[in-house]
Design a protein around this motif. Structure first.
Motif, PDB file in Angstrom:
ATOM      1  N   GLY A  25      93.452  77.465 115.430  1.00  0.00           N
ATOM      2  CA  GLY A  25      94.157  78.593 114.818  1.00  0.00           C
ATOM      3  C   GLY A  25      93.233  79.591 114.146  1.00  0.00           C
ATOM      4  N   LYS A  26      91.953  79.560 114.489  1.00  0.00           N
ATOM      5  CA  LYS A  26      90.980  80.465 113.848  1.00  0.00           C
ATOM      6  C   LYS A  26      91.376  81.928 114.024  1.00  0.00           C
ATOM      7  CE  LYS A  26      87.638  79.051 116.475  1.00  0.00           C
ATOM      8  NZ  LYS A  26      88.390  78.105 117.299  1.00  0.00           N
ATOM      9  N   GLY A  27      91.633  82.300 115.290  1.00  0.00           N
ATOM     10  CA  GLY A  27      91.965  83.693 115.576  1.00  0.00           C
ATOM     11  C   GLY A  27      93.207  84.135 114.823  1.00  0.00           C
ATOM     12  N   THR A  28      94.206  83.261 114.818  1.00  0.00           N
ATOM     13  CA  THR A  28      95.480  83.570 114.152  1.00  0.00           C
ATOM     14  C   THR A  28      95.260  83.784 112.652  1.00  0.00           C
ATOM     15  OG1 THR A  28      96.546  82.125 115.761  1.00  0.00           O
ATOM     16  CG2 THR A  28      97.833  82.697 113.802  1.00  0.00           C
ATOM     17  N   VAL A  29      94.525  82.887 112.034  1.00  0.00           N
ATOM     18  CA  VAL A  29      94.321  82.941 110.576  1.00  0.00           C
ATOM     19  C   VAL A  29      93.459  84.151 110.194  1.00  0.00           C
ATOM     20  CG1 VAL A  29      93.135  81.707 108.699  1.00  0.00           C
ATOM     21  CG2 VAL A  29      94.718  80.472 110.195  1.00  0.00           C
ATOM     22  N   GLU A  71      96.086  69.521 120.562  1.00  0.00           N
ATOM     23  CA  GLU A  71      96.396  69.541 122.001  1.00  0.00           C
ATOM     24  C   GLU A  71      97.638  70.393 122.263  1.00  0.00           C
ATOM     25  OE1 GLU A  71      94.590  65.057 122.750  1.00  0.00           O
ATOM     26  OE2 GLU A  71      96.679  65.448 123.226  1.00  0.00           O
ATOM     27  N   ARG A  72      98.623  70.225 121.380  1.00  0.00           N
ATOM     28  CA  ARG A  72      99.872  70.969 121.547  1.00  0.00           C
ATOM     29  C   ARG A  72      99.611  72.484 121.452  1.00  0.00           C
ATOM     30  NH1 ARG A  72     103.779  73.535 119.346  1.00  0.00           N
ATOM     31  NH2 ARG A  72     102.754  73.701 117.324  1.00  0.00           N
ATOM     32  N   ARG A  73      98.805  72.876 120.465  1.00  0.00           N
ATOM     33  CA  ARG A  73      98.532  74.316 120.270  1.00  0.00           C
ATOM     34  C   ARG A  73      97.723  74.881 121.422  1.00  0.00           C
ATOM     35  NH1 ARG A  73      97.032  74.753 113.809  1.00  0.00           N
ATOM     36  NH2 ARG A  73      98.980  73.835 113.101  1.00  0.00           N
ATOM     37  N   THR A 124      96.819  79.948 127.742  1.00  0.00           N
ATOM     38  CA  THR A 124      95.783  80.888 128.203  1.00  0.00           C
ATOM     39  C   THR A 124      94.711  80.214 129.063  1.00  0.00           C
ATOM     40  OG1 THR A 124      94.734  80.558 126.055  1.00  0.00           O
ATOM     41  CG2 THR A 124      96.010  82.572 126.335  1.00  0.00           C
ATOM     42  N   GLU A 125      94.682  78.880 129.064  1.00  0.00           N
ATOM     43  CA  GLU A 125      93.655  78.177 129.852  1.00  0.00           C
ATOM     44  C   GLU A 125      94.312  77.213 130.835  1.00  0.00           C
ATOM     45  OE1 GLU A 125      92.975  78.493 126.414  1.00  0.00           O
ATOM     46  OE2 GLU A 125      91.313  79.893 126.673  1.00  0.00           O
ATOM     47  N   ASP A 126      93.606  76.963 131.956  1.00  0.00           N
ATOM     48  CA  ASP A 126      94.107  75.972 132.920  1.00  0.00           C
ATOM     49  C   ASP A 126      93.780  74.564 132.389  1.00  0.00           C
ATOM     50  OD1 ASP A 126      91.438  75.101 133.903  1.00  0.00           O
ATOM     51  OD2 ASP A 126      91.325  77.204 134.518  1.00  0.00           O
ATOM     52  N   ILE A 162      91.200  73.362 129.375  1.00  0.00           N
ATOM     53  CA  ILE A 162      91.745  72.761 128.149  1.00  0.00           C
ATOM     54  C   ILE A 162      91.013  71.440 127.878  1.00  0.00           C
ATOM     55  CG2 ILE A 162      93.798  71.627 127.140  1.00  0.00           C
ATOM     56  CD1 ILE A 162      95.491  73.812 128.410  1.00  0.00           C
ATOM     57  N   GLU A 163      90.813  70.655 128.931  1.00  0.00           N
ATOM     58  CA  GLU A 163      90.118  69.370 128.786  1.00  0.00           C
ATOM     59  C   GLU A 163      88.683  69.598 128.290  1.00  0.00           C
ATOM     60  OE1 GLU A 163      90.240  65.739 128.225  1.00  0.00           O
ATOM     61  OE2 GLU A 163      92.068  66.691 128.964  1.00  0.00           O
ATOM     62  N   ALA A 164      88.009  70.599 128.872  1.00  0.00           N
ATOM     63  CA  ALA A 164      86.624  70.897 128.470  1.00  0.00           C
ATOM     64  C   ALA A 164      86.581  71.340 127.009  1.00  0.00           C
ATOM     65  CB  ALA A 164      86.054  71.988 129.370  1.00  0.00           C
ATOM     66  N   ARG A 165      87.583  72.107 126.577  1.00  0.00           N
ATOM     67  CA  ARG A 165      87.619  72.584 125.187  1.00  0.00           C
ATOM     68  C   ARG A 165      87.917  71.443 124.218  1.00  0.00           C
ATOM     69  NH1 ARG A 165      88.620  78.499 123.965  1.00  0.00           N
ATOM     70  NH2 ARG A 165      87.516  79.541 125.639  1.00  0.00           N
TER      71      ARG A 165
END
Ligand code: ADP
Ligand code: 5GP
Length: 202
Positions: free
Chosen positions: A12-16, A125-127, A133-135, A139-142
């Protein structure tokens, strides 16, 4: 003051960071990246989207304060904006990953490093999937990258749990307010008391 906000992708960095009030002196640095824009992202607002060639040119010209590779893409902080805003007395916010944060800490030991985490890994994981935005492979790599980043939390000054967005923003405001009161940042106030004037008056 230089404030760095790091944390796993999806924490949530971008959001905050977008909720930090410019009226309170915050100035958000816009990074350069070779990542492709996501739907809705705007060049010059979310990032300066660029080619690898241009990125390496900026790096060679010392135009980047720090840089790092993150899941196959390059990211870097343009130096000039940060220096200009600091000299204007702004609270410059860098939303960057951990290796870049450590480079900045080397150059500016007084930088304030904040690590943002969601309340649980399941919520992370849910967020990350919910953002859409990612496949699944990315997501797994992140998520794997998140596991690599979390142990570096010991180099940070503060941990903020982003359960509720406004509560996380309030905590960041509180950290900045407290940091402003460190004697090393209060040269002007302290200098009033080192003037010889009073003893002369006496
Ligand atoms: P990051 O910049 O760390 O990768 P984002 O700011 O893109 O993360 O947030 C990831 C997703 O989580 C987004 O869909 C965002 O709307 C959502 N989100 C952020 N903070 C919260 C929160 N406190 N509670 C619930 N969802 C959140
Ligand atoms: P995203 O692709 O999700 O926008 O960003 C991926 C990661 O790169 C995030 O951890 C984000 O904080 C980080 N990042 C964004 N800009 C920079 C930057 O300029 N430098 C570094 N080192 N990391 C960055």
């Amino acid at each position: 003051m230089l404030v760095i906000i790091s944390g796993p992708s999806g924490s949530g960095k971008g959001t905050v960071v977008k909720e930090l009030d410019p009226e309170k002196g915050y100035a958000l640095s816009i990074s350069v990246t070779t990542r492709k824009p996501r739907k809705g992202e705007i060049d010059g607002r979310d990032y300066f989207f660029t080619t690898e060639e241009e990125f390496h040119k900026m790096r060679a010209e010392n135009a980047l304060l720090e840089h790092a590779v993150y899941v196959s893409n390059f990211y870097g902080t343009p130096r000039v904006y940060v220096e200009e805003q600091i000299s204007k007395g702004k609270v410059v916010v860098l939303e960057i990953e951990v290796y870049g944060a450590l480079q900045v800490q080397e150059k500016f030991p007084e930088a304030v490093l904040i690590f943002l985490l969601p309340p649980t890994i399941t919520e992370l994981e849910r967020r990350l999937s919910g953002r859409g935005t990612e496949d699944p492979v990315t997501i797994e790599a992140r998520l794997k990258k998140a596991m690599e980043e979390v142990p570096l939390i010991d180099s940070y000054n503060y941990l903020v749990i982003n359960d509720d967005i406004s509560a996380a923003v309030e905590k960041i405001d509180a950290i900045v307010q407290a940091e402003r009161l460190r004697p090393k940042r209060c040269h002007e106030e302290i200098s009033n008391f080192s003037s010889p004037q009073r003893s002369e008056e006496a």
